[in-house]
Write an enzyme that holds these catalytic residues in place. Structure first.
Site, PDB file in Angstrom:
ATOM      1  N   ASP A  63     -10.501   6.772   0.210  1.00  0.00           N
ATOM      2  CA  ASP A  63     -10.607   8.226   0.225  1.00  0.00           C
ATOM      3  C   ASP A  63     -10.884   8.747  -1.186  1.00  0.00           C
ATOM      4  O   ASP A  63     -10.588   8.074  -2.170  1.00  0.00           O
ATOM      5  CB  ASP A  63      -9.290   8.855   0.714  1.00  0.00           C
ATOM      6  CG  ASP A  63      -8.971   8.470   2.148  1.00  0.00           C
ATOM      7  OD1 ASP A  63      -9.908   8.099   2.885  1.00  0.00           O
ATOM      8  OD2 ASP A  63      -7.784   8.550   2.514  1.00  0.00           O
TER       9      ASP A  63
HETATM   10  N1  URA Z   1      -5.738   4.406   3.886  1.00  0.00           N
HETATM   11  C1  URA Z   1      -5.886   5.710   3.581  1.00  0.00           C
HETATM   12  O1  URA Z   1      -5.236   6.569   4.153  1.00  0.00           O
HETATM   13  N2  URA Z   1      -6.771   6.022   2.630  1.00  0.00           N
HETATM   14  C2  URA Z   1      -7.488   5.106   1.950  1.00  0.00           C
HETATM   15  O2  URA Z   1      -8.268   5.461   1.065  1.00  0.00           O
HETATM   16  C3  URA Z   1      -7.315   3.755   2.274  1.00  0.00           C
HETATM   17  C4  URA Z   1      -6.435   3.432   3.261  1.00  0.00           C
END
Ligand code: URA
Length: 239
Positions: free
Chosen positions: A103
């Site tokens: 993310d």
């Molecule tokens: N899980 C999440 O919630 N975000 C990420 O970036 C990776 C795994």
């Protein structure tokens, strides 16, 4: 392959730049000066030099980045900065792409490569490559959560997660944990904690398969994988 393609792949600039370089007589294949960009070379057999310096040709590039906050895991975007924008030209010319997504606000281990086969191997759900995350959680993480994650929790879309290993580093008003998951659903870690009514306030990936984040890399920094690390990733052993 064509000598002009090899040179531009190796960071000697655009077709126009390499044409100039070739014309100047700086490029040799073994001991022969080559001026024609269309000339074919086998980089595994012949030695290419530019101004007398040997060009060590490689087809693939494997980079480990400590992804910073605020940058998206994509190769291009009209408005937002991407992880590929953080690369030096000499690495960018290999056209690497991120292996999977973190993310925008997640930091830590991100692999970038132009080796589609390795990327596929690491991302294939059949391979169950474990990914380890360190996170800070708003609220007390308890043994009940450990058990729930071990059994699998139901996400907001009804999906039942595969067993995940939750290690509590510190439990308090703000908790610290490490979580190992073998799948990669959208926002998975955040949604797993939402399913037990808790909120992730900081998320960092620290391991992918046998590859651990190099702790000397600061946010936004990256380095090439060593031959040993590449071997381990392909073989999925332990470093
Ligand atoms: N899980 C999440 O919630 N975000 C990420 O970036 C990776 C795994």
């Amino acid at each position: 392959m064509r000598i002009d393609k090899l040179l531009s792949n190796m960071g000697y600039g655009s077709r126009k730049d390499t044409k100039k370089l070739l014309k100047s007589g700086a490029v040799k294949i073994d001991d022969q000066v080559i001026k024609d960009g269309k000339f074919h070379v086998d980089p595994n057999v012949e030695t290419v030099t530019v101004h007398g310096e040997v060009v060590n040709y490689k087809e693939f590039i494997y980079l480990m980045m400590n992804k910073p906050d605020g940058v998206i895991s994509a190769t291009e975007d009209l408005n937002q900065e991407t992880v590929v924008d953080l690369l030096e030209t000499e690495d960018f010319v290999f056209e690497p792409f991120p292996v999977g997504r973190l993310d925008k606000d997640t930091v830590g281990l991100l692999l970038l490569t132009n080796d589609g086969k390795l990327a596929h191997q690491l991302l294939s759900p059949k391979k169950h490559v474990p990914k380890v995350y360190y996170a800070k959680i708003d609220g007390h993480v308890t043994v009940k959560d450990v058990e729930a994650f071990q059994k699998g929790v139901i996400l907001d879309d009804g999906y039942l997660t595969k067993p995940a290993k939750l290690d509590i580093i510190k439990s308090g008003e703000e908790s610290e944990i490490e979580l190992t998951i073998t799948e990669g659903k959208f926002h998975q870690v955040k949604r797993m904690f939402e399913s037990v009514d808790k909120r992730v306030t900081f998320l960092m990936r620290i391991k992918m398969g046998a590859l651990a984040l190099d702790e000397t890399l600061r946010y936004g920094e990256y380095r090439e994988l060593t031959d040993e690390e590449i071997g381990v990733l392909f073989g999925e052993g332990e470093i």
